[in-house]
Design a protein around this motif. Structure first.
Motif, PDB file in Angstrom:
ATOM      1  N   GLY A  30      -2.081  -4.820  -5.776  1.00 21.95           N
ATOM      2  CA  GLY A  30      -2.043  -3.394  -5.747  1.00 21.95           C
ATOM      3  C   GLY A  30      -2.041  -2.704  -7.233  1.00 21.95           C
ATOM      4  N   PHE A  31      -1.971  -3.333  -8.220  1.00 22.85           N
ATOM      5  CA  PHE A  31      -1.915  -3.014  -9.576  1.00 22.85           C
ATOM      6  C   PHE A  31      -3.328  -2.663 -10.338  1.00 22.85           C
ATOM      7  CE2 PHE A  31       2.595  -3.885  -9.189  1.00 22.85           C
ATOM      8  CZ  PHE A  31       3.201  -2.764  -9.388  1.00 22.85           C
ATOM      9  N   GLY A  32      -4.169  -3.700  -9.927  1.00 21.86           N
ATOM     10  CA  GLY A  32      -5.628  -3.910 -10.484  1.00 21.86           C
ATOM     11  C   GLY A  32      -5.394  -4.405 -11.925  1.00 21.86           C
ATOM     12  N   GLY A  69     -10.755   4.162  -7.254  1.00 18.60           N
ATOM     13  CA  GLY A  69      -9.777   4.339  -6.158  1.00 18.60           C
ATOM     14  C   GLY A  69      -8.406   5.049  -6.426  1.00 18.60           C
ATOM     15  N   SER A  70      -7.591   4.760  -5.734  1.00 20.11           N
ATOM     16  CA  SER A  70      -6.339   5.859  -5.838  1.00 20.11           C
ATOM     17  C   SER A  70      -5.184   4.696  -6.068  1.00 20.11           C
ATOM     18  CB  SER A  70      -6.037   6.577  -4.751  1.00 20.11           C
ATOM     19  OG  SER A  70      -6.940   7.655  -4.248  1.00 20.11           O
ATOM     20  N   CYS A  71      -4.753   4.593  -7.165  1.00 18.51           N
ATOM     21  CA  CYS A  71      -3.634   3.684  -7.509  1.00 18.51           C
ATOM     22  C   CYS A  71      -2.519   4.187  -7.469  1.00 18.51           C
ATOM     23  CB  CYS A  71      -3.644   2.935  -8.875  1.00 18.51           C
ATOM     24  SG  CYS A  71      -5.380   1.913  -9.089  1.00 18.51           S
ATOM     25  N   ILE A  84       0.247  -0.277  -4.946  1.00 21.25           N
ATOM     26  CA  ILE A  84      -0.688  -0.315  -3.732  1.00 21.25           C
ATOM     27  C   ILE A  84      -2.063   0.567  -4.153  1.00 21.25           C
ATOM     28  CG2 ILE A  84       0.342   1.815  -2.885  1.00 21.25           C
ATOM     29  CD1 ILE A  84      -0.473   0.638   0.076  1.00 21.25           C
ATOM     30  N   ALA A  85      -3.058   0.038  -3.813  1.00 16.55           N
ATOM     31  CA  ALA A  85      -4.251   0.762  -4.368  1.00 16.55           C
ATOM     32  C   ALA A  85      -5.316   0.993  -2.998  1.00 16.55           C
ATOM     33  CB  ALA A  85      -5.014  -0.142  -5.285  1.00 16.55           C
ATOM     34  N   ILE A  97      -7.548  -1.583   1.033  1.00 15.95           N
ATOM     35  CA  ILE A  97      -6.268  -1.592   0.559  1.00 15.95           C
ATOM     36  C   ILE A  97      -5.798  -2.738  -0.035  1.00 15.95           C
ATOM     37  CG2 ILE A  97      -4.135  -0.588   1.125  1.00 15.95           C
ATOM     38  CD1 ILE A  97      -4.979   1.296   3.090  1.00 15.95           C
ATOM     39  N   GLY A  98      -4.999  -2.752  -1.072  1.00 19.87           N
ATOM     40  CA  GLY A  98      -4.386  -4.017  -1.467  1.00 19.87           C
ATOM     41  C   GLY A  98      -2.949  -3.452  -2.046  1.00 19.87           C
ATOM     42  N   TYR A  99      -1.977  -4.056  -1.672  1.00 22.31           N
ATOM     43  CA  TYR A  99      -0.694  -3.843  -2.142  1.00 22.31           C
ATOM     44  C   TYR A  99       0.180  -5.141  -2.343  1.00 22.31           C
ATOM     45  CZ  TYR A  99       0.274  -5.329   2.594  1.00 22.31           C
ATOM     46  OH  TYR A  99       0.449  -6.106   3.869  1.00 22.31           O
TER      47      TYR A  99
END
Length: 173
Positions: A30-32, A69-71, A84-85, A97-99
């Motif tokens: 979720g942080f990239g 994306g939206s982080c 979350i991204a 979506i990853g978190y």
């Protein structure tokens, strides 16, 4: 009460505490974070935060061609509790979506809450009808989180490195 915010340099120390809670490695979903990111120096951290926020856009704005994306960070009382991204373009390997929630903040419903917020953004900002969300095959807590938000199990993907459970969530309007 937790909130979702865009990454910010003003929470550098709080971010480092969050990262340290996970321990060494690049497993903070979720942080990239990539292996080349400098998250320790103020300059490196500022560059990383800028890259996380650079291509985020509001409703109606066209998506840029590059991966973006939206982080968001899950923040409460000045502490970064997770990330979350929402990827704006479909990626069959990574999902949309990853978190992740730091170990000391788990079992409070934060992941379910944050996922619900990002599903709303996927629907209202991007106009999506459904999203693909993966989790590691053995991550029962994440599978329950996804299922609690309407996730329908599609199957297991073997990436060659890990096995991933894949879920689709319909975004009814």
């Amino acid at each position: 009460m937790p909130i979702l915010i865009a990454p910010t340099t003003s929470l550098h120390a709080a971010f480092q505490e969050c990262r340290d809670d996970w321990g060494p490695g690049l497993h903070e979903d979720g942080f990239g974070i990539s292996a080349d990111d400098d998250l320790d120096s103020p300059e490196g951290f500022a560059d990383w935060v800028h890259r996380r926020n650079a291509l985020d856009h509001g409703a109606g704005a066209p998506c840029p061609a590059e991966r973006h994306g939206s982080c968001r960070w899950i923040v409460e009382d000045g502490q970064v509790l997770g990330g979350i991204a929402l990827r704006h373009q479909q990626n069959d390997d990574l999902g949309q979506i990853g978190y992740g929630v730091r170990p000391s903040a788990r079992r409070r419903g934060l992941a379910s809450w944050a996922l619900g917020q990002m599903l709303h953004e996927a629907r209202t900002v991007l106009g999506l009808d459904r999203v693909l969300i993966p989790c590691l095959e053995d991550n029962a807590a994440s599978a329950r989180t996804i299922e609690s938000q309407g996730g329908v199990f599609q199957g297991i993907l073997d990436t060659g490195h890990v096995r991933v459970r894949r879920y689709w969530i319909s975004l009814d309007r």
